[in-house]
Design an enzyme around this catalytic site. Structure first.
Site, short mmCIF file in Angstrom:
data_model
loop_
_atom_site.label_atom_id
_atom_site.label_comp_id
_atom_site.label_asym_id
_atom_site.label_seq_id
_atom_site.Cartn_x
_atom_site.Cartn_y
_atom_site.Cartn_z
N ASP A 42 41.71 66.13 35.09
CA ASP A 42 42.37 67.29 35.68
C ASP A 42 42.34 67.25 37.21
OD1 ASP A 42 43.05 68.47 33.36
OD2 ASP A 42 41.28 69.76 33.24
N LYS A 61 47.84 69.61 37.40
CA LYS A 61 49.08 70.10 38.01
C LYS A 61 49.59 69.09 39.02
CE LYS A 61 49.04 75.01 37.60
NZ LYS A 61 48.56 76.25 38.12
N MET A 120 39.44 81.61 39.41
CA MET A 120 40.89 81.66 39.64
C MET A 120 41.32 83.03 40.15
SD MET A 120 42.03 79.64 36.18
CE MET A 120 40.65 80.16 35.20
C1 SAM Z 1 40.82 76.30 35.24
S1 SAM Z 1 39.32 76.90 35.91
C2 SAM Z 1 38.22 75.73 35.27
C3 SAM Z 1 36.80 76.13 35.32
C4 SAM Z 1 35.86 75.05 34.88
N1 SAM Z 1 36.05 74.75 33.48
C5 SAM Z 1 34.39 75.42 35.14
O1 SAM Z 1 33.61 75.57 34.21
O2 SAM Z 1 34.05 75.51 36.32
C6 SAM Z 1 39.48 76.50 37.60
C7 SAM Z 1 38.75 77.45 38.49
O3 SAM Z 1 37.37 77.14 38.52
C8 SAM Z 1 36.84 77.47 39.79
N2 SAM Z 1 36.28 76.24 40.39
C9 SAM Z 1 36.24 75.02 39.87
N3 SAM Z 1 35.61 74.17 40.69
C10 SAM Z 1 35.21 74.88 41.76
C11 SAM Z 1 34.48 74.57 42.94
N4 SAM Z 1 34.04 73.35 43.19
N5 SAM Z 1 34.24 75.58 43.83
C12 SAM Z 1 34.69 76.82 43.58
N6 SAM Z 1 35.38 77.16 42.47
C13 SAM Z 1 35.63 76.21 41.57
C14 SAM Z 1 37.98 78.04 40.61
O4 SAM Z 1 37.98 79.43 40.43
C15 SAM Z 1 39.16 77.39 39.94
O5 SAM Z 1 40.33 78.14 40.18
#
Ligand code: SAM
Length: 439
Positions: free
Chosen positions: A219, A241, A355
């Protein structure tokens, strides 16, 4: 020695109390100088912790009696050296530097321990149970290939995942042995959590799957550092995306995984954070299972916990928050996230919004309208655990100003609640002062 079921006698003029208590019950302790007869009647002798003149004297006695000898830290006097051992049941690996650098040997052992599956010994036991059956059924020329396929295949994956107790693995094994060319050679899919970005936050299991994968479907949020851990000849497929913001449809991702697995490949579906937290990992697992593909899930550090650690802020805290709730702020177009706002506002706990950057203002307004104070602390963490991590903090009522002033675009989480005041980050007033200075 004890692990090898040796009968152990420890002889010393005196024992330190800790040594004594460690040995009582497992070895015979003799508290005096050894005798020549004792040395002569031994099979292996270790000489440790005495001055070198005396070590040499006892070494001569041992050598004259033909006893195998090791003198600790004196390789020149040794008949053999003791390697560092990695012991996983029937799988044993020994590492030796022939006495040159025992500490290096121990480090190598730790590295090997980390990459070996914990249940590799059980896998060896399982294979052993079928050795004769395989010998009886599979011609010599095909046996090596049979075993290679077995160790790469779904039955081995199931055993390593800890699911070998059921009769099901045995039935599958018998089927494989009896009809090796008929049984469809299906690969496996591992749905793996890649964590929030820092490659060092991968689990050991995730690292192993990444290194063994033939194909990796990944991803947008999977970092370069993590992808660089894959085998050079692994096929890396981006399914997140695209720049045009069109993702590969979920159904296509699932169909691709199924078809790679049907070709017999070891497939890793690598997802940011934890696959089961806002990651559609559940849907993918269902799709694979209903297509009859063996699929396993490896959890990862989710963004909320990764970001909290990176910002030095506990998500629960005895003084400020007794619970933590994860929600998604994602909503299509102009609509607002469908959340139970009164319940979320009523909880005086920590709320982590994934998100939520684009809808932050709506989210704050809803919570305030339902009774959460506008002064509630908020921290916004962007690219948490990565080199470009940014943390801004302020009050719920000013969240959109904070996001604007901090230039936050995402990926980011919003942490709402008293604990957010503890985050190491830039305050809104600090950001405004900086902006003024720059202007
Ligand atoms: C589709 S979700 C996936 C979440 C993922 N499965 C998890 O457990 O972290 C994507 C969202 O995770 C958060 N996210 C993922 N990686 C991040 C990071 N390194 N720092 C801050 N937010 C993060 C953000 O809110 C982003 O929009």
């Amino acid at each position: 020695m004890l692990a090898a079921e040796a009968r152990l006698t420890v002889i010393s003029p005196e024992f330190a109390p800790l040594t004594r208590s460690a040995l009582v019950g497992v070895a015979q302790l003799i508290e005096r100088e050894p005798t020549v007869a004792e040395i002569e009647s031994s099979i292996i002798v270790f000489i440790a912790d005495i001055d070198s003149a005396s070590a040499r004297r006892w070494a001569d006695v041992a050598r004259m009696s033909g006893v195998l000898l090791n003198v600790v830290d004196q390789p020149a006097l040794c008949d053999f050296t003791t390697p560092s051992i990695v012991d996983r049941g029937r799988v044993t690996i020994s590492i030796s530097t022939v006495g040159a650098a025992p500490v290096l040997g121990r480090r190598l052992r730790a590295d090997i321990e980390a990459i070996l599956p914990a249940r590799i010994g059980q896998l060896a036991d399982f294979a052993d149970r079928y050795r004769d059956a395989v010998k009886g059924k599979i011609p010599v020329a095909e046996r090596r290939l049979f075993w290679e396929r077995f160790f790469d295949g779904p039955i081995a994956a199931q055993i390593l995942a800890g699911a070998d107790a059921g009769a099901d693995t045995h039935e599958k094994m018998l089927e494989l042995i009896n009809r090796p060319n008929v049984v469809e050679r299906t690969g496996v899919v591992h749905i793996v959590g890649a964590g929030p970005g820092d490659p060092e936050l991968l689990t050991i299991k995730a690292l192993r799957h990444i290194q063994h994968a033939d194909v990796i479907l990944y991803d947008r949020l999977v970092s370069e550092g993590i992808l660089s851990l894959a085998r050079r000849d692994a096929e890396l497929l981006y399914v997140g995306k695209a720049k045009s913001d069109h993702s590969v449809p979920q159904g296509d991702i699932e169909a691709r995984m199924v078809s790679f697995a049907r070709e017999g490949k070891t497939v890793v579906r690598l997802k940011g954070g934890d696959p089961f937290v806002f990651g559609r990992g559940g849907e993918e697992l269902d799709a694979l299972r209903s297509a009859g593909i063996p699929a396993f899930v490896t959890p990862g550090v989710t963004a909320a916990t990764g970001c909290a650690a990176a910002a030095g802020m506990a998500l629960t805290h005895r003084d400020y928050a007794q619970a933590v709730t994860f929600v998604t702020g994602h909503a299509k177009g102009e609509t607002e996230p469908e959340l139970d706002w009164p319940a979320l506002a009523a909880l005086k706990n920590t709320l982590v919004v994934y998100m939520g950057v684009t809808k932050a203002e709506t989210i704050a307004a809803k919570l305030i309208a339902e009774g959460r104070a506008a002064s509630t602390p908020v921290a916004v963490i962007e690219n948490g655990t990565r080199e470009n991590q940014k943390v801004v903090k302020g009050a719920l009522g000013a969240i959109s100003t904070m996001i604007k002033a901090g230039g936050i675009k995402g990926p980011a989480v919003l942490v709402i609640g008293e604990v957010a005041a503890l985050a190491d980050g830039e305050t809104l007033s600090g950001l405004i002062a900086k902006e003024r200075l720059a202007a």
